[in-house]
Design an enzyme around this catalytic site. Sequence first.
Site, PDB file in Angstrom:
ATOM      1  N   ARG A   1     -28.259   4.025  11.671  1.00  0.00           N
ATOM      2  CA  ARG A   1     -26.869   3.741  12.067  1.00  0.00           C
ATOM      3  C   ARG A   1     -26.498   4.543  13.307  1.00  0.00           C
ATOM      4  O   ARG A   1     -25.858   4.044  14.232  1.00  0.00           O
ATOM      5  CB  ARG A   1     -25.898   4.121  10.938  1.00  0.00           C
TER       6      ARG A   1
ATOM      7  N   ASN B   1     -12.640   3.963  13.566  1.00  0.00           N
ATOM      8  CA  ASN B   1     -14.041   3.814  13.948  1.00  0.00           C
ATOM      9  C   ASN B   1     -14.763   5.162  13.900  1.00  0.00           C
ATOM     10  O   ASN B   1     -14.176   6.198  14.192  1.00  0.00           O
ATOM     11  CB  ASN B   1     -14.136   3.228  15.358  1.00  0.00           C
TER      12      ASN B   1
ATOM     13  N   HIS C   1     -11.851   8.342   9.785  1.00  0.00           N
ATOM     14  CA  HIS C   1     -13.023   8.243   8.920  1.00  0.00           C
ATOM     15  C   HIS C   1     -14.180   9.111   9.404  1.00  0.00           C
ATOM     16  O   HIS C   1     -15.318   8.907   9.003  1.00  0.00           O
ATOM     17  CB  HIS C   1     -13.464   6.779   8.803  1.00  0.00           C
TER      18      HIS C   1
ATOM     19  N   CYS D   1     -30.339  20.982   7.480  1.00  0.00           N
ATOM     20  CA  CYS D   1     -29.488  22.108   7.819  1.00  0.00           C
ATOM     21  C   CYS D   1     -30.359  23.293   8.269  1.00  0.00           C
ATOM     22  O   CYS D   1     -31.305  23.666   7.577  1.00  0.00           O
ATOM     23  CB  CYS D   1     -28.651  22.493   6.605  1.00  0.00           C
TER      24      CYS D   1
ATOM     25  N   ASN E   1      -4.808  -8.335  17.985  1.00  0.00           N
ATOM     26  CA  ASN E   1      -5.928  -8.617  17.082  1.00  0.00           C
ATOM     27  C   ASN E   1      -6.418 -10.042  17.317  1.00  0.00           C
ATOM     28  O   ASN E   1      -5.678 -10.899  17.788  1.00  0.00           O
ATOM     29  CB  ASN E   1      -5.471  -8.453  15.622  1.00  0.00           C
TER      30      ASN E   1
ATOM     31  N   GLU F   1      -7.443 -12.115  14.920  1.00  0.00           N
ATOM     32  CA  GLU F   1      -6.880 -12.963  13.873  1.00  0.00           C
ATOM     33  C   GLU F   1      -5.453 -12.525  13.575  1.00  0.00           C
ATOM     34  O   GLU F   1      -5.066 -11.397  13.875  1.00  0.00           O
ATOM     35  CB  GLU F   1      -7.717 -12.861  12.592  1.00  0.00           C
TER      36      GLU F   1
ATOM     37  N   ALA G   1      -8.972 -10.613  22.375  1.00  0.00           N
ATOM     38  CA  ALA G   1      -9.950  -9.525  22.316  1.00  0.00           C
ATOM     39  C   ALA G   1      -9.393  -8.270  22.978  1.00  0.00           C
ATOM     40  O   ALA G   1      -8.776  -8.331  24.050  1.00  0.00           O
ATOM     41  CB  ALA G   1     -11.240  -9.951  23.013  1.00  0.00           C
TER      42      ALA G   1
HETATM   43 ZN   LIG Z   1     -26.783  24.023   4.614  1.00  0.00          ZN
END
Ligand SMILES: [Zn+2]
Length: 248
Positions: free
Chosen positions: A78, A110, A127, A150, A216, A218, A234
């Site tokens: 992703r 986004n 988000h 990590c 938008n 739609e 758009a």
């Molecule tokens: Zn850690």
Amino acid sequence: MTLGTASSSPSPVESAIALLGAARRIVVLSGAGLSRASGIPTYRDADGLWMSQNALQFSHAEDLQRDPKGFTRFWARRLDTVEAAQPNPGHTALALLQRLRPATRLITQNVDGLLSIAGGLDVLELHGSLRRWRCDHCGNRRGPWPFHRCMRCASRARPDVVMFGEMLNHGVLHDAQMAAQESDLFMVVGSTAVVYPAAELPQLAMSRGARLITLNMEPLPHLDAAASVVLRGAAEVLLPQLLAGLQA
Ligand SMILES: [Zn+2]
């Protein structure tokens, strides 16, 4: 109006430019529609990455424990998609709007970071961002993340996005709510704004007297009726038109 023009009423784009020109505090809430032209798949696209079997398997933070390798592979892929993407003229127009009107706040659903890359400042990412990783085991948020592990405790890291079943970042949400309350013009761009908290923010702004613009592809039945201007099309086409009008 020039002679021969059928109607003397302004077009939606002209009306939006007038509202933007008169506004003192603008807030723009953007969603997947803003990044579509950058090739970022959306949640709703039937063939989009999100709706694939993989996405359903790896959209909860617990999936990291269940299948660490699959989880890391899915999210790394992703991230590759996002890192290969470029901001489109819609992102650039919003960053320019902020230059033109420094009180403008940009809020986005986004996780691609493209608004910031386009030059947007202090973007409120509701988000989170796929471009950041974090370690839930020890709380480390600082990279680098060799093999998505990590550096401090060697646990597997996860993208700093809000996954299904997780709470939003309280500080970001609070800042977005404050910005909405203080705005006098709220614009929804490429978002259906039906999911909390995106659904709440325009209502919050309007309850304090802000005008609403929806942009938008739609119709947005729950918002368009309350909007001062409805722009259908758009984001990467309409936002540059608004900017050009504002600069003229
Ligand atoms: Zn850690």
